[in-house]
Design an enzyme around this catalytic site. Structure first.
Site, PDB file in Angstrom:
ATOM      1  N   ARG A  21      39.392  33.814  24.877  1.00 49.68           N
ATOM      2  CA  ARG A  21      38.560  34.961  23.892  1.00 49.68           C
ATOM      3  C   ARG A  21      38.959  34.388  22.321  1.00 49.68           C
ATOM      4  O   ARG A  21      38.116  34.802  21.362  1.00 49.68           O
ATOM      5  CB  ARG A  21      38.904  36.198  24.577  1.00 49.68           C
ATOM      6  CG  ARG A  21      40.348  36.626  24.336  1.00 49.68           C
ATOM      7  CD  ARG A  21      40.808  37.796  25.264  1.00 49.68           C
ATOM      8  NE  ARG A  21      40.658  37.509  26.634  1.00 49.68           N
ATOM      9  CZ  ARG A  21      41.051  38.174  27.476  1.00 49.68           C
ATOM     10  NH1 ARG A  21      41.212  39.475  27.056  1.00 49.68           N
ATOM     11  NH2 ARG A  21      40.935  37.906  28.799  1.00 49.68           N
ATOM     12  N   LYS A  60      51.269  29.725  33.037  1.00 51.23           N
ATOM     13  CA  LYS A  60      50.852  30.070  34.444  1.00 51.23           C
ATOM     14  C   LYS A  60      51.880  29.635  35.393  1.00 51.23           C
ATOM     15  O   LYS A  60      52.213  28.385  35.481  1.00 51.23           O
ATOM     16  CB  LYS A  60      49.554  29.402  34.758  1.00 51.23           C
ATOM     17  CG  LYS A  60      48.502  30.066  33.660  1.00 51.23           C
ATOM     18  CD  LYS A  60      47.216  28.888  33.988  1.00 51.23           C
ATOM     19  CE  LYS A  60      46.068  29.434  33.195  1.00 51.23           C
ATOM     20  NZ  LYS A  60      45.680  30.685  33.235  1.00 51.23           N
TER      21      LYS A  60
END
Length: 573
Positions: free
Chosen positions: A431, A354
């Site tokens: 996920r 990020k």
């Protein structure tokens, strides 16, 4: 959380322990309550892991022990002008503030209170242009009168659960600023509330007051202890029904506060191991209804959880797979439920790190917000003890970091149901952990599964900071959760599971990739999770990336706890 860019032995516990009121106690007692107690079952690797977890936290930070608010609530039917105490607070709607041709209040309760105060209430509200709008308040200091202060709190145009909760929060704020110890709360239009709604109205007020009193000061060098000790709720009835609702509010708030503490805790304090200890503590505090199992890395390998383990492979803090199981005290089970929470205690994005404005890397301690909601709900349900329902609370806890042992873009992972995943973005990691957690939940025999996750930045773009996105193929489950959220006051919005979008998730070398394109990112994430749920199971995914955090207060919200508790309790009846 996917961004938008511009090992110890497992063990089962059913043991008694003295209740703990705070996450900080879990942190400080982590080594003694888990690893010292169960060291006989640890491999050499497990002992090394125990040593690594019990070392001092990076920065030598340890949370202070802060007791949650302890407020005594009483429902009373007395004349409000006879009440004596620090603050008398009256919730008023805009309609309540209407006046006659002589500028006198039309509302009977306000008339009576204004007469008692010699017209000061009418005069002050006119001077301050107080009209009862939501967010407005005016407080009068009245030395020599039974109530030291009298306040009017605006509820807006219409009354609803959220307005009553805001009333409680506003009163708590007034009590903080004046260091009030005893308060009374009433409604100017209490006579207009249906009798069957009065207990839930009192419950909403109490919820707001408890949460408004709570301040998470565990990591501050100085803090004040709350002065508020008691709240009388006037004019909403008395008796066992309202007392039961007030107790319910206290139980739910205990879980919300735990959820806030877990999300607020920095990643150098709240590791996957400490999160596992919090689950252990919940089971110990409510050993009559809970058991807990913590799986280490080796046991997750035995269950073929390749997707989950790949995410945590780069971190020096080993992954922990948490399974709390609630069984009703009566023993009879009519429904089996599972709550699955994403448990990334920190997410740097992995090799797809990020970076840049909007990446929110400094806030990625909140990427375990789903697990905080699940464990908070577990704590509340351990106190409420609903009958007829078995609930599995499941968290695949780990960190997404960078090292030579970490997963790389292009790697192919094999989940526990045998499906293969090509990793095209290491920052779509949540996920991957949920995939194996959902397979595990299905294997427990759950008939309905709800997962919660701070999953996608796309959901924040779509719904903003206050609303969670809901995905489910089941209309019945969507209706159940909608009713639960209406009762809790938390905002959910159902979004489509558009099957045609799955085309963007197909891989040339594996069964699927782990992320599609930018468009419809929340939908493709939900479609990914759907691949790991048995078709016979009713399943819902809640993307809570927006409402997990309050930017204005720079603090966690505790989102999800009260809705989950409502849903479980409704399924028990």
């Amino acid at each position: 959380m996917a961004a938008i860019r511009v090992a110890s032995s497992s063990f089962t516990i059913r043991a008694s322990a003295s209740p703990s009121s705070s996450f900080s106690s879990s942190y400080s007692n982590f080594s003694t309550s888990v690893f010292t107690k169960f060291e006989f079952g640890l491999s050499w690797r497990g002992k090394r892991m125990a040593h690594s977890i019990t070392r001092a936290a990076l920065g030598l930070t340890e949370p202070k022990q802060i007791d949650p608010p302890k407020i005594a609530f009483s429902a009373k039917e007395i004349d409000l002008v006879e009440w004596k105490g620090d603050i008398l607070a009256v919730g008023v709607t805009e309609k309540d503030m209407e006046r006659d041709e002589n500028s006198a209040f039309k509302n009977v309760i306000l008339q009576k209170l204004d007469l008692h105060l010699g017209g000061l209430l009418s005069e002050a509200s006119s001077e301050e242009d107080f009209t009862g709008k939501a967010g407005q308040s005016t407080v009068l200091r009245l030395p020599g009168v039974g109530s030291k202060r009298v306040g009017l709190i605006g509820l807006g145009a219409a009354s609803a659960r959220t307005a009553y909760r805001s009333l409680g929060e506003s009163v708590a704020a007034a009590a903080k600023s004046s260091r009030a110890s005893n308060v009374a709360i009433t409604l100017a239009s209490s006579e207009g509330i249906a009798a069957e709604l009065k207990p839930s109205t009192a419950s909403a007020i109490a919820t707001g007051a408890i949460l408004g009193t709570f301040d998470d000061n565990r990591f501050k060098s100085e803090s004040k202890k709350p002065a508020l000790q008691s709240i009388d709720i006037l004019g909403l009835g008395i008796g066992p029904e309202i007392e039961k609702k007030l107790k319910y509010a206290e139980d739910v708030c205990s879980g919300i506060i735990l959820g806030k503490e877990l999300v607020n805790a920095p990643a150098n304090v709240l590791t996957p191991g400490v999160l596992a200890e919090e689950a252990t503590r919940i089971a110990s505090d409510h050993s009559d209804v809970f058991t807990v199992k913590i799986l280490d890395e080796e046991q997750c390998k035995e269950l073929k959880m390749g997707s989950f383990l790949a995410v945590g492979a780069a971190s020096c803090n080993p992954p922990h797979f948490i399974h709390l199981c609630y069984k009703p005290p009566g023993g009879t089970v009519r429904t089996k439920l599972a709550l699955v929470g994403k448990g990334l205690t920190f997410d740097c994005g992995g090799y797809n790190i990020k970076t840049g404005p909007g990446s929110m890397i400094e806030l990625m301690k909140f990427d375990m917000g789903g697990s905080a909601a699940v464990l908070g709900a577990a704590k509340s349900l351990g106190k409420i003890k609903p009958d007829g329902v078995e609930v599995h609370f499941i968290v695949a806890a780990c960190e997404n970091m960078i090292s030579g042992t970490g997963m790389r873009p292009g790697d192919i992972l094999t989940a526990s149901n045998g499906k293969t995943i090509e990793v095209n973005n290491t920052d779509a990691e949540g996920r991957l952990t949920l995939a194996d957690a959902l397979v595990y939940a299905c294997n427990q025999g759950a008939e309905k599964i709800v997962d919660l996750a701070t999953l996608t930045g796309a959901c924040i773009v779509a719904l903003g900071p206050s609303i969670a996105g809901v995905f489910t193929p089941s209309d019945d489950l969507a209706e159940e959760m909608s009713r639960a959220s209406e009762n809790s006051g938390e905002k959910l919005w159902r979004l489509p599971l558009e099957e045609t979008y799955w085309e963007s998730m197909k891989s040339g070398v594996a069964d699927m990739v782990n992320t599609g394109g930018r468009q419809g990112g929340s939908i493709t994430a939900a479609l990914f999770l759907k691949q790991f749920v048995d078709e016979k199971v009713q399943w819902m995914h809640i993307d809570m990336a927006g409402p997990v955090w309050n930017d204005k207060k720079k603090s966690a919200t505790g989102f999800g706890v009260s809705t989950l508790v409502e849903w479980v309790v409704k399924n028990s009846s």
